[in-house]
Write a protein that holds these residues in place. Structure first.
Motif, PDB file in Angstrom:
ATOM      1  N   PRO A   1     -14.698  -5.013   4.959  1.00  0.00           N
ATOM      2  CA  PRO A   1     -15.030  -6.506   4.420  1.00  0.00           C
ATOM      3  C   PRO A   1     -14.542  -6.847   5.135  1.00  0.00           C
ATOM      4  CG  PRO A   1     -16.086  -5.470   2.553  1.00  0.00           C
ATOM      5  CD  PRO A   1     -15.165  -4.652   3.114  1.00  0.00           C
ATOM      6  N   PRO A   2     -12.792  -7.071   4.245  1.00  0.00           N
ATOM      7  CA  PRO A   2     -12.026  -8.020   5.312  1.00  0.00           C
ATOM      8  C   PRO A   2     -10.925  -7.623   6.713  1.00  0.00           C
ATOM      9  CG  PRO A   2     -10.640  -6.297   3.482  1.00  0.00           C
ATOM     10  CD  PRO A   2     -12.457  -6.515   3.488  1.00  0.00           C
ATOM     11  N   LEU A   3     -11.873  -5.940   7.278  1.00  0.00           N
ATOM     12  CA  LEU A   3     -11.244  -5.311   8.430  1.00  0.00           C
ATOM     13  C   LEU A   3     -12.417  -5.863   9.343  1.00  0.00           C
ATOM     14  CD1 LEU A   3      -9.006  -3.604   9.797  1.00  0.00           C
ATOM     15  CD2 LEU A   3     -10.429  -1.540   8.751  1.00  0.00           C
ATOM     16  N   GLU A   4     -13.358  -5.277   9.196  1.00  0.00           N
ATOM     17  CA  GLU A   4     -14.381  -5.812  10.476  1.00  0.00           C
ATOM     18  C   GLU A   4     -14.317  -7.380  10.077  1.00  0.00           C
ATOM     19  OE1 GLU A   4     -17.921  -3.385   9.290  1.00  0.00           O
ATOM     20  OE2 GLU A   4     -17.048  -2.294   9.816  1.00  0.00           O
TER      21      GLU A   4
ATOM     22  N   GLU B   1       2.184  -8.734  10.161  1.00  0.00           N
ATOM     23  CA  GLU B   1       1.919  -8.942   8.164  1.00  0.00           C
ATOM     24  C   GLU B   1       0.356  -8.036   8.537  1.00  0.00           C
ATOM     25  OE1 GLU B   1       1.724  -8.417   6.037  1.00  0.00           O
ATOM     26  OE2 GLU B   1       1.961 -10.375   5.004  1.00  0.00           O
ATOM     27  N   ASP B   2      -0.104  -7.111   7.343  1.00  0.00           N
ATOM     28  CA  ASP B   2      -1.504  -6.765   7.439  1.00  0.00           C
ATOM     29  C   ASP B   2      -2.729  -7.573   7.015  1.00  0.00           C
ATOM     30  OD1 ASP B   2      -4.443  -5.781   6.571  1.00  0.00           O
ATOM     31  OD2 ASP B   2      -2.655  -3.548   6.155  1.00  0.00           O
ATOM     32  N   PRO B   3      -4.130  -7.997   8.405  1.00  0.00           N
ATOM     33  CA  PRO B   3      -4.610  -8.928   8.765  1.00  0.00           C
ATOM     34  C   PRO B   3      -5.705  -8.874   7.380  1.00  0.00           C
ATOM     35  CG  PRO B   3      -4.775  -6.766  10.103  1.00  0.00           C
ATOM     36  CD  PRO B   3      -3.845  -6.731  10.266  1.00  0.00           C
ATOM     37  N   ARG B   4      -5.545  -7.336   6.900  1.00  0.00           N
ATOM     38  CA  ARG B   4      -6.241  -8.112   5.650  1.00  0.00           C
ATOM     39  C   ARG B   4      -5.837  -9.019   4.650  1.00  0.00           C
ATOM     40  NH1 ARG B   4      -6.815  -1.894   3.247  1.00  0.00           N
ATOM     41  NH2 ARG B   4      -4.976  -2.089   4.572  1.00  0.00           N
TER      42      ARG B   4
ATOM     43  N   ASP C   1       0.760  -1.087  -0.316  1.00  0.00           N
ATOM     44  CA  ASP C   1      -0.178  -0.128   0.418  1.00  0.00           C
ATOM     45  C   ASP C   1       0.806   1.120  -0.229  1.00  0.00           C
ATOM     46  OD1 ASP C   1      -2.471  -1.644   0.322  1.00  0.00           O
ATOM     47  OD2 ASP C   1      -2.658  -1.291   2.218  1.00  0.00           O
ATOM     48  N   THR C   2       2.194   1.494   0.631  1.00  0.00           N
ATOM     49  CA  THR C   2       3.278   2.307   0.280  1.00  0.00           C
ATOM     50  C   THR C   2       3.433   2.773  -0.708  1.00  0.00           C
ATOM     51  OG1 THR C   2       3.638   2.233   2.784  1.00  0.00           O
ATOM     52  CG2 THR C   2       4.845   3.376   1.248  1.00  0.00           C
ATOM     53  N   ILE C   3       3.448   1.420  -1.406  1.00  0.00           N
ATOM     54  CA  ILE C   3       4.970   1.968  -3.008  1.00  0.00           C
ATOM     55  C   ILE C   3       3.254   1.671  -3.873  1.00  0.00           C
ATOM     56  CG2 ILE C   3       5.115   0.691  -5.030  1.00  0.00           C
ATOM     57  CD1 ILE C   3       7.042  -1.199  -2.738  1.00  0.00           C
ATOM     58  N   TRP C   4       1.594   1.512  -3.122  1.00  0.00           N
ATOM     59  CA  TRP C   4       0.508   1.940  -4.799  1.00  0.00           C
ATOM     60  C   TRP C   4       0.480   3.115  -4.172  1.00  0.00           C
ATOM     61  CZ3 TRP C   4      -4.336   3.497  -3.350  1.00  0.00           C
ATOM     62  CH2 TRP C   4      -5.002   3.713  -4.574  1.00  0.00           C
ATOM     63  N   SER C   5       0.580   3.695  -3.212  1.00  0.00           N
ATOM     64  CA  SER C   5       0.525   5.248  -2.750  1.00  0.00           C
ATOM     65  C   SER C   5       1.214   6.166  -3.604  1.00  0.00           C
ATOM     66  CB  SER C   5       0.641   5.848  -1.190  1.00  0.00           C
ATOM     67  OG  SER C   5      -0.457   4.584  -0.497  1.00  0.00           O
ATOM     68  N   LEU C   6       2.344   5.844  -3.626  1.00  0.00           N
ATOM     69  CA  LEU C   6       3.574   6.228  -3.706  1.00  0.00           C
ATOM     70  C   LEU C   6       3.789   6.714  -5.797  1.00  0.00           C
ATOM     71  CD1 LEU C   6       6.761   5.524  -1.839  1.00  0.00           C
ATOM     72  CD2 LEU C   6       5.071   7.470  -1.840  1.00  0.00           C
ATOM     73  N   THR C   7       3.436   5.490  -6.482  1.00  0.00           N
ATOM     74  CA  THR C   7       2.772   5.328  -7.905  1.00  0.00           C
ATOM     75  C   THR C   7       1.515   5.970  -8.302  1.00  0.00           C
ATOM     76  OG1 THR C   7       4.203   2.938  -7.512  1.00  0.00           O
ATOM     77  CG2 THR C   7       2.840   3.121  -9.318  1.00  0.00           C
ATOM     78  N   VAL C   8       0.449   5.947  -7.319  1.00  0.00           N
ATOM     79  CA  VAL C   8      -0.561   6.855  -8.497  1.00  0.00           C
ATOM     80  C   VAL C   8       0.126   8.036  -8.276  1.00  0.00           C
ATOM     81  CG1 VAL C   8      -3.109   7.341  -7.574  1.00  0.00           C
ATOM     82  CG2 VAL C   8      -2.014   5.101  -7.169  1.00  0.00           C
TER      83      VAL C   8
ATOM     84  N   LYS D   1      -3.573 -16.201   3.115  1.00  0.00           N
ATOM     85  CA  LYS D   1      -3.948 -17.819   4.157  1.00  0.00           C
ATOM     86  C   LYS D   1      -5.696 -18.673   2.476  1.00  0.00           C
ATOM     87  CE  LYS D   1      -5.726 -19.852   8.262  1.00  0.00           C
ATOM     88  NZ  LYS D   1      -5.860 -19.721   9.806  1.00  0.00           N
ATOM     89  N   GLU D   2      -6.341 -18.348   2.649  1.00  0.00           N
ATOM     90  CA  GLU D   2      -7.423 -18.286   1.501  1.00  0.00           C
ATOM     91  C   GLU D   2      -6.441 -18.747   0.316  1.00  0.00           C
ATOM     92  OE1 GLU D   2      -9.838 -15.036   1.511  1.00  0.00           O
ATOM     93  OE2 GLU D   2     -11.045 -15.823   3.295  1.00  0.00           O
ATOM     94  N   TRP D   3      -5.557 -18.523   0.246  1.00  0.00           N
ATOM     95  CA  TRP D   3      -5.785 -18.377  -1.440  1.00  0.00           C
ATOM     96  C   TRP D   3      -4.140 -19.646  -1.362  1.00  0.00           C
ATOM     97  CZ3 TRP D   3      -3.475 -12.315  -2.094  1.00  0.00           C
ATOM     98  CH2 TRP D   3      -4.304 -11.982  -3.381  1.00  0.00           C
ATOM     99  N   GLY D   4      -3.699 -20.002  -0.485  1.00  0.00           N
ATOM    100  CA  GLY D   4      -2.798 -21.244  -0.203  1.00  0.00           C
ATOM    101  C   GLY D   4      -1.731 -21.293  -1.576  1.00  0.00           C
ATOM    102  N   HIS D   5      -1.496 -22.652  -1.220  1.00  0.00           N
ATOM    103  CA  HIS D   5      -0.378 -22.461  -1.906  1.00  0.00           C
ATOM    104  C   HIS D   5      -0.453 -21.904  -3.383  1.00  0.00           C
ATOM    105  CE1 HIS D   5      -2.833 -25.317  -4.381  1.00  0.00           C
ATOM    106  NE2 HIS D   5      -1.620 -25.273  -5.076  1.00  0.00           N
ATOM    107  N   CYS D   6      -0.733 -21.540  -3.866  1.00  0.00           N
ATOM    108  CA  CYS D   6      -1.372 -20.194  -5.218  1.00  0.00           C
ATOM    109  C   CYS D   6      -0.785 -19.043  -4.754  1.00  0.00           C
ATOM    110  CB  CYS D   6      -2.598 -20.821  -6.066  1.00  0.00           C
ATOM    111  SG  CYS D   6      -2.570 -22.479  -6.401  1.00  0.00           S
ATOM    112  N   ALA D   7      -0.538 -18.655  -3.243  1.00  0.00           N
ATOM    113  CA  ALA D   7      -0.743 -17.167  -2.922  1.00  0.00           C
ATOM    114  C   ALA D   7       0.016 -17.000  -3.447  1.00  0.00           C
ATOM    115  CB  ALA D   7      -0.442 -17.929  -1.391  1.00  0.00           C
ATOM    116  N   SER D   8       1.362 -17.367  -3.820  1.00  0.00           N
ATOM    117  CA  SER D   8       2.575 -15.856  -4.748  1.00  0.00           C
ATOM    118  C   SER D   8       2.224 -15.464  -6.307  1.00  0.00           C
ATOM    119  CB  SER D   8       3.565 -17.039  -4.913  1.00  0.00           C
ATOM    120  OG  SER D   8       4.831 -16.059  -5.783  1.00  0.00           O
TER     121      SER D   8
END
Length: 270
Positions: free
Chosen positions: A229-232, A87-90, A35-42, A96-103
């Motif tokens: 949604p993910p934060l709540e 790590e950011d909880p979101r 999110d830091t890089i995204w903000s600077l990129t935008v 975690k949900e993506w599992g072995h395909c996370a990368s």
């Protein structure tokens, strides 16, 4: 007329930057840097687009100032929060949900963020390309909306940061300052900031309508996808009944009057 070559070049740069964000997350295990890089990129993409837009110098200068302030403030805030943090909880939930395909899934997700960044940059370009006289009533309104958005988000972030240092923050839910009237005032003011660009862009139909995509997209992302949604969900798992009580008396996004109840709680929303 829009400079297609400029916009395509910026789009490619956004994709490359978010690929770099993916590599940094893989190396550090801290998604806050994304999110830091995204903000600077935008910010960088928006400033570049505004510099080469066809609008007058004064209009382009004001748009550049606003997007630069937005980018530097948000990036510094997220970067400071990420340093030494977990790590950011979101993102943690997504990975975690993506599992072995996370990368791979994360890489695709960040390229989608590059697309979202382009929508915002396009709005900046259209605001700067407006060749109408600068100080119209709509421009004063745009400036007011932009500064209220920037100031409100900075204030809500500061209030939350201060609350996190208070006793009981680890088990409570923040209801101080702006957080008394919205469960996510920082998200609301973030969205409000992007509402200023269509006001700057209002000159001809195509630019006006396309610039509206920025606040529409931000509202959808913040309220329905990667923001609330993910934060709540995280807050419900970590705070339980305390957060349920806050949900019952405080609006989720738009600030509004509190629905007071007999039980009150204190704590953390972000």
């Amino acid at each position: 007329m829009m400079d297609i070559y400029l916009l395509v070049s910026i789009a490619i740069g956004l994709c490359v930057a978010m690929s770099g964000a993916w590599a940094i997350q893989r190396a550090t295990g801290l998604s806050g840097w994304i999110d830091t890089i995204w903000s600077l990129t935008v910010g960088a993409g928006g400033i570049t687009a505004a510099i080469f837009a066809d609008g007058g110098f004064s209009r382009r200068s004001i748009v550049i100032m606003l997007i630069a302030l937005w980018s530097l403030r948000l990036a510094s805030h997220i970067g400071a929060r990420t340093t030494g943090a977990k790590e950011d909880p979101r993102y943690e939930k997504f990975i975690k949900e993506w599992g072995h395909c996370a990368s791979w899934q994360l890489f695709v997700f960040l390229q989608m963020q590059a697309v979202a960044a382009f929508v915002l940059v396009l709005a900046v370009y259209l605001a700067a390309a407006n060749d109408e006289y600068l100080l119209r009533p709509l421009d004063f309104l745009a400036l007011a909306v932009g500064f209220i958005g920037l100031g409100g988000e900075a204030l809500s972030d500061a209030q939350l940061a201060r609350f996190r240092k208070s006793p009981g923050a680890r088990t409570g839910v923040c209801e101080v300052g702006l957080w008394r009237y919205s469960r996510h005032p920082n998200y609301f003011f973030e969205w409000l900031f992007w509402c200023c660009l269509p006001l700057f862009a209002l000159a001809e139909p195509i630019g006006s309508w396309l610039s509206l995509l920025a606040p529409i997209m931000m509202y959808w992302l913040l309220v329905h996808v990667s923001g609330i949604p993910p934060l709540e969900d995280h807050m419900l798992r970590s705070r339980g009944a305390k957060f349920v009580a806050v949900q019952q008396r405080v609006n989720a996004f738009f600030p509004g009057l509190r629905r007071e109840s007999s039980s009150k709680s204190n704590g953390d929303v972000l």
